[in-house]
Structures are given as C-alpha cells and as structure tokens.
Design an enzyme around this catalytic site. Structure first.
Site, mmCIF file in Angstrom:
data_model
loop_
_atom_site.group_PDB
_atom_site.id
_atom_site.type_symbol
_atom_site.label_atom_id
_atom_site.label_comp_id
_atom_site.label_asym_id
_atom_site.label_seq_id
_atom_site.Cartn_x
_atom_site.Cartn_y
_atom_site.Cartn_z
ATOM 1 N N CYS A 2 23.508 -11.719 -16.308
ATOM 2 C CA CYS A 2 22.250 -11.721 -17.062
ATOM 3 C C CYS A 2 21.388 -12.937 -16.721
ATOM 4 C CB CYS A 2 22.536 -11.764 -18.550
ATOM 5 S SG CYS A 2 23.582 -10.424 -19.107
ATOM 6 N N ARG A 27 20.263 -12.467 -9.487
ATOM 7 C CA ARG A 27 21.542 -12.620 -10.193
ATOM 8 C C ARG A 27 22.235 -11.278 -10.417
ATOM 9 N NH1 ARG A 27 21.957 -17.477 -13.010
ATOM 10 N NH2 ARG A 27 23.124 -16.544 -14.710
ATOM 11 N N TRP A 73 22.942 -7.541 -17.182
ATOM 12 C CA TRP A 73 24.004 -6.992 -16.325
ATOM 13 C C TRP A 73 25.057 -6.473 -17.287
ATOM 14 C CZ3 TRP A 73 29.229 -7.993 -15.165
ATOM 15 C CH2 TRP A 73 29.674 -7.487 -13.942
ATOM 16 N N ASN A 99 23.394 -14.167 -22.690
ATOM 17 C CA ASN A 99 24.135 -14.062 -21.431
ATOM 18 C C ASN A 99 25.562 -14.496 -21.724
ATOM 19 O OD1 ASN A 99 25.242 -14.264 -18.890
ATOM 20 N ND2 ASN A 99 24.052 -16.064 -18.285
ATOM 21 N N GLY A 100 26.522 -13.603 -21.512
ATOM 22 C CA GLY A 100 27.909 -13.955 -21.782
ATOM 23 C C GLY A 100 28.613 -12.807 -22.478
ATOM 24 N N GLU A 484 36.408 -12.428 5.169
ATOM 25 C CA GLU A 484 35.007 -12.625 4.792
ATOM 26 C C GLU A 484 34.112 -11.557 5.432
ATOM 27 O OE1 GLU A 484 33.534 -14.144 2.571
ATOM 28 O OE2 GLU A 484 31.466 -14.367 3.233
ATOM 29 N N LYS A 488 31.810 -8.956 3.336
ATOM 30 C CA LYS A 488 30.360 -8.807 3.547
ATOM 31 C C LYS A 488 30.006 -7.345 3.770
ATOM 32 C CE LYS A 488 29.252 -11.759 2.218
ATOM 33 N NZ LYS A 488 29.838 -12.978 1.766
ATOM 34 N N GLU A 491 30.256 -5.378 0.470
ATOM 35 C CA GLU A 491 29.214 -5.725 -0.492
ATOM 36 C C GLU A 491 27.865 -5.131 -0.129
ATOM 37 O OE1 GLU A 491 29.729 -10.168 -0.267
ATOM 38 O OE2 GLU A 491 29.606 -9.967 -2.439
ATOM 39 N N HIS A 507 52.494 -3.961 10.499
ATOM 40 C CA HIS A 507 53.312 -3.724 9.306
ATOM 41 C C HIS A 507 52.638 -2.753 8.339
ATOM 42 C CE1 HIS A 507 56.038 -6.851 10.615
ATOM 43 N NE2 HIS A 507 54.972 -7.555 10.922
ATOM 44 N N LYS A 606 25.074 -12.326 -8.782
ATOM 45 C CA LYS A 606 25.135 -13.528 -7.943
ATOM 46 C C LYS A 606 26.124 -14.542 -8.502
ATOM 47 C CE LYS A 606 24.107 -16.321 -4.644
ATOM 48 N NZ LYS A 606 24.830 -16.056 -3.382
HETATM 49 O O1 M6R Z 1 29.312 -19.057 -7.090
HETATM 50 P P1 M6R Z 1 30.716 -18.914 -6.586
HETATM 51 O O2 M6R Z 1 30.895 -19.426 -5.211
HETATM 52 O O3 M6R Z 1 31.725 -19.472 -7.538
HETATM 53 O O4 M6R Z 1 30.943 -17.355 -6.534
HETATM 54 C C1 M6R Z 1 32.164 -16.801 -6.153
HETATM 55 C C2 M6R Z 1 32.040 -15.334 -5.877
HETATM 56 O O5 M6R Z 1 31.576 -14.648 -7.004
HETATM 57 C C3 M6R Z 1 31.099 -15.048 -4.708
HETATM 58 O O6 M6R Z 1 31.482 -15.719 -3.553
HETATM 59 C C4 M6R Z 1 31.046 -13.540 -4.422
HETATM 60 O O7 M6R Z 1 32.269 -13.099 -3.935
HETATM 61 C C5 M6R Z 1 29.910 -13.214 -3.470
HETATM 62 N N1 M6R Z 1 29.336 -11.958 -3.846
HETATM 63 C C6 M6R Z 1 30.337 -13.127 -2.046
HETATM 64 O O8 M6R Z 1 29.343 -12.712 -1.189
#
Ligand code: M6R
Length: 611
Positions: A2, A27, A73, A99-100, A484, A488, A491, A507, A606
């Site tokens: 949020c 966000r 969110w 937010n929370g 990673e 990516k 996502e 394996h 975010k």
């Molecule tokens: O702000 P942070 O680095 O603590 O966030 C961690 C993860 O939420 C963040 O890296 C998330 O996995 C991203 N969407 C990756 O692209």
C-alpha cells in the site's frame, strides 16, 4: 504494498495527492482512493489504477486543503471498490487509510459486532477505524487519545492516517512497522510512504518511528509516543533529485534502471575504493572493524533478490575472509528460534530497508545480542535505522518492482566489505588484494561495454518469447546468478523458470529437458568452465536448447550453445556483477515483447511491508 499520501496546507490537496499516488504506483496496488476534507468529508475510491480513479471522479467537488490518498495492495478482502481505502467510520465522521496488517482484527471485529457494528468492507482497516471511533465515543476523549488507547490493543503492523470531519485543520498519523515520511513545507505538511511524492515540494523530512503518533496541522508538527510524551522531531535533508524518480526517456523504469548500472556501480565505489592508495573507505566498516574481523560467523538475512546477493557474498566472504557464512531467508529465520552465539554478526540486506520479514529477523537477532550490519539502499529507511552499523548501496531510487541496479550495488558493497575484512585479517595476499581492487574499479566501464549488446539480447528475447518454461544453471558464485535470472523471468514475463546449480541438474531437473526447454547458463570464464562444458553437452545430447552467458572470447561454449550473450572478461570472484546483467535485460525485453507492464508485474509489490 500500500501507498499513502496526505496533505495539509494552502494548496489544493487533490492534485498533490493524485500526483503522489502516481509516484507510489511502483509499490504495487490494485485499487486507489482519496478523502478530501473541507467543510465536509468526501471519499472517492475505485478498483484499478490511479488513472481510473481520476477519470471516475471528473466533475465531482474536489476542492479541499486537507486530504488523504491511498493505493491498496489487497491483504484482507479482494481488490474491489468497497475494500479500497479510505474507509469511513460507522458515523461517517472519520476517514482512515492504512498500510499494514492488523493481526487481531478478527477478535476486534467480534467485539464490535456484539456492540451492533456492521461493516461495509472485508478489511482489517475498517475494523480498526470503528474500534477507534467506539473508544472515542465511550470515553468521551479526543481522537488522539482514542487512537493511543486503540493502538495499545492492536497487534500487527501499520501506518494509519486519520481525518476527522469536525477538525479539518488536523491530520493524525501513527506508525508501527510500516514506513511514514513527513515533508515539512512553509505552512504545509506532506505525508507519504516514501520520499518520492514529497521531493518536489520540500527536502526537509521527518521519518516517523515505530510507536509514534503525529498530530499535523498546516504549521505545526507534534510527535508523541504511545505514552503521550512529546518527542522532538528529527528533521533530515533529503539527498534526492526529482529526475532520479522519472523515466528520463526510457519506456520503462526497469529498463532505465538496468541501463543506469554503469553509473550506480560507479557511485557505489566513488569515495570508497582507491586503487592507487590500495584502500577501501567505509565508515560503517572501519568503525566496527574489530567486530567484523573477529566475527565467528556471519549470518546474512534477506528476501528475494537481496537474498541472492547474500548467496553470492557467501562464496566471496568464505573464499577471501575465511569466515563461515550462513544465508537465511528472513521469513524463515525469524520464526525458527535461531542459534545466535557470541561473535555472530548479522548482515541484513535490503533495497527498500522496509521489508517486514527482514526487520523482524533483525529484531530477533538483536534481542539475542547479535551485532547488526545493514546493507540498504533507501536512506533513512527502517533497516538503516535499526542496524548497529551499515553501508548504503547508493543505487538511487529503484522504481521498477523487479530489482536490478540495487542488486548489483548490493554485490559491490558486499565485495568491498569482504575485501576490507580480508585485508585486515590478512587472509588475502597484497597482490591479490590490489588485483581485485583494480578489477572492481574496471566494472562500470565493462558494464557500459556489455550494455552495447542490448539489441542482440532484445532479439533473443523475441526469439524465446513463447517458451513455457526455462531452466537457469550456474556454478560457484554464478549459481545465485542463475537463481536471480530465473526470478527476473518469472516476475516480469510470467514464464515458469527455475534456477539450479548446474551439477545438480543430473539429480532431477534433467528430466525436464527436451527440444522445447531452453536451458540458460550463467557461464562466464571460471574454474568451472570445463565442468560447465560437460553440463552443456548433457543438455545438447537430450536436444535441449542452450542459451549461455559467456565471457568474450569463449569459443568453446560459443560453438556448443544455440545462442550466446557475451560479457567482458572479469575476475571470477566478481564475475556475477557482469553475468547477471544480460539476464536482467533478457527478462525485461521478454516481458515487454509479451506486452506486459514490466514496471508493475501482477501481484507483486516493491517493498513487502507485511509478512
Ligand atoms: O527491499 P528488499 O530488498 O528487502 O526486498 C526484497 C524482495 O522483496 C525483493 O528483492 C523482491 O524479490 C523483488 N521483487 C525482486 O525483483
């Protein structure tokens, strides 16, 4: 997660709030709303984008000098108009954004329902709001006092911002566990989840701390704790320019941020790395050098991409500092009663500095006496403030939900810390130390060089755009790069992808290999080269398609692979700084080719400020 924006002052509140909400779109959210307070209190809200909200209220009375706005969110209750914030209290007198998560909202709801309350939404927020109003009515006290009483009963995380129809000259806010920044202007105040909605109006800000309440009027800001004691606001100057949060000619923030990496890595090194003097200057490290060099163990806690940076650091720190390292998902660490011994040091890695799980993991470790070193991008964020010491990554605001430039900056900081510790502990020869400093200094130029191949990577993304799955493989410190790369792709393009250590393929994952499965290798020149060649042969023998990230001049893999993405040669220890970038670009272009909004991937936020 949020986003919150609020304004009180001489300007029209509505345009300030809407512009702010757009700046917070990154966000992640699914509905938006605004409450405007002048003589009356008006609430407008809508499922979908901020633009949809704007369109839906054209022609309405939007005049007000006080207002609150929210992007939601969804946590409790589906994304819908009625679950969107702001919520109105039963009497219609109070409006609130949140937010929370209020963890004990079911209990509070039961109590209120017994008293005859009914609810228009499925949210925990509406429950808390009515709980506050109920306290105020029964105790005949001020809104501030009823909020204080309510918060003592509440478990969970929150930033809440309240308006009272009877007091249009005041905004009341409170924080625990979610971020809140207050911008101080001339006769006006701005509230937001981060500084981006505030930056064009003022650079003077106050970061509200947990368990603090803020009572805000045009020309007055009072901070209090839950015990009703006043706290002197600590005013800080923002070191952030408006251009840093704009797209600067790029189609997407993600693309801009990938292309910014030569500068962000340079900025991260600037003033710290000096090859001629053979020094690394980092105050947070220097001031705590004994703790770091004498660490019996380093435990890295992080989530998502930051966790991958931690995995890479594990290889590097163990290799050159000879300190055992454990890398933990913060979300697991916080709940499993971890064993923390005297001499353990926690590295907390976070771009946002607001990730709820990482914050709690730190707090748990702190309670057990661990020394916390934060590696954070957002200046003034919660993790930066609760760590004992730390180092900023200086990557600038990262708006794209998928982390890219923050990841490479995290690696750079971690490598510098490792080098500094290794130098002090003398676990590295002088020659090797200088060689690594020199290699590190050359990285920004090498990133520039590899970004020149972006057109080739765009074409590969077009070629592979219709695949259903992908397997990412790597070895040594390029195994986390494979993780990673897979993250990516998932996502941004919603293609199922998995990352594995290349040798583990045999394996299990090799069962997936057929002519439809692209296997993407992160294989820059390293000790593992021959082994990777064998792994590639194993894939080719099963008709798999191989796409490999290789160092320039690697004719062996070039001949074997179906497609390649080349990176400049670099020392194996720091090669992930280069090899990850083609994978970032590949995912970004692929998502774009599929027509997705790569800056706002579905369901993602975010900064994950709830658990
Ligand atoms: O702000 P942070 O680095 O603590 O966030 C961690 C993860 O939420 C963040 O890296 C998330 O996995 C991203 N969407 C990756 O692209």
């Amino acid at each position: 997660m949020c986003g919150i924006v609020a304004y009180i002052g001489p300007r029209e509140a509505y345009p300030v709030i809407m512009k702010g909400l757009k700046r917070l779109e990154y966000r992640g959210y699914d509905s938006a709303g605004v409450a405007l307070l002048e003589k009356d209190l008006r609430v407008y809200k809508k499922q979908g984008r901020v633009a949809a909200l704007e369109e839906s209220i054209i022609g309405q009375d939007l005049h007000a000098h006080t207002g609150i706005g929210h992007t939601r969110w969804a946590t409790h209750g589906e994304p819908s108009d009625r679950n969107a914030h702001p919520h109105l209290s039963a009497s219609g007198r109070l409006a609130m954004i949140h937010n929370g998560i209020i963890e004990n909202y079911t209990q509070l709801k039961k109590e209120l329902t017994k008293k005859g309350y009914s609810f228009k939404s499925d949210t925990d927020t509406e429950v808390l709001l009515n709980f506050i109003e109920d306290i105020q009515e029964n105790n005949n006290c001020s809104l501030e006092e009823s909020l204080r009483i309510a918060l003592k009963r509440v478990t969970g995380a929150y930033v809440i911002v309240l308006l009272d129809r009877n007091h249009p000259d005041t905004i009341i806010a409170a924080r625990k566990g979610s971020p809140l920044v207050i911008g101080i202007g001339k006769g006006e105040h701005f509230l937001a989840s981060d500084a981006s909605p505030i930056i064009e109006y003022t650079k003077e800000v106050v970061y509200v701390n947990d368990y603090e309440l803020a009572i805000i009027k045009c020309d007055e800001l009072i901070l209090k704790n839950l015990g009703n004691e006043k706290i002197t606001p600590f005013v800080q100057k923002l070191d952030l320019e408006l251009t840093a949060i704009e797209k600067g000619g790029y189609e997407h923030f993600m693309l801009k941020e990938i292309f910014e990496q030569p500068e962000t890595i340079f900025d991260c090194l600037r003033g710290r790395l000096d090859v001629t003097k053979g020094t690394i200057t980092m105050a947070g490290v220097q001031n705590n050098i004994d703790k770091l060099t004498n660490a019996k163990r380093i435990i890295i806690v992080a989530c998502g991409t930051s966790w991958h940076a931690g995995l890479i650091a594990e290889y590097i720190i163990e290799e050159i500092c000879r300190i055992p390292v454990e890398v933990e998902y913060a979300s697991e660490f916080r709940y499993r009663n971890p064993v923390i011994n005297h001499g353990d040091v926690i590295f907390a890695i976070s771009q946002s500095g607001e990730t709820a799980d990482t914050i709690v993991a730190i707090e748990k470790a702190k309670e057990q006496g661990a020394f916390i070193f934060g590696i954070v991008n957002v200046v003034g964020s919660s993790i930066a403030r609760i760590s004992h010491a730390g180092a900023y990554t200086h990557a600038g605001p990262e708006i794209g939900v998928a982390s890219t430039k923050a990841f490479t900056a995290q690696m750079v900081v971690l490598i510098m810390i490792a080098l500094k510790i290794a130098y002090e502990k003398q676990t590295l020869t002088e020659d090797r130390y200088i060689q690594l400093l020199t290699e590190l200094q050359a990285i920004p130029e090498k990133v520039k060089e590899l970004l020149r191949t972006s057109e080739h990577i765009r074409n590969l993304a077009l070629k592979y755009k219709n695949v259903k799955d992908a397997l990412y493989l790597g070895r040594g410190n390029n195994f986390p790069v494979a993780l990673e790369g897979a993250l990516k792709l998932k996502e941004i393009s919603y293609i199922h992808a998995e990352g594995y250590p290349a040798a583990e393929m045999k394996h299990g994952p090799i069962a997936l290999v057929d002519e439809n499965l692209p296997v993407i290798f992160s294989a820059p020149k390293s000790f593992y080269h021959e082994k990777l060649v064998s792994n590639i042969q194993e894939i080719k023998a099963r008709k798999g398609k191989v796409l490999a990230v290789i160092s320039e001049g690697d004719e062996v893999i070039e001949k074997m692979a179906d497609d390649i993405m080349t990176v400049p040669l670099a020392d194996e220890l720091i090669s992930p700084l280069l090899s990850v970038i083609p994978l970032q670009l590949f995912a970004c272009y692929l998502g774009m080719a599929k027509g997705y909004d790569v800056d706002k991937p579905r369901n993602l936020a975010k900064s994950v400020t709830v658990e």
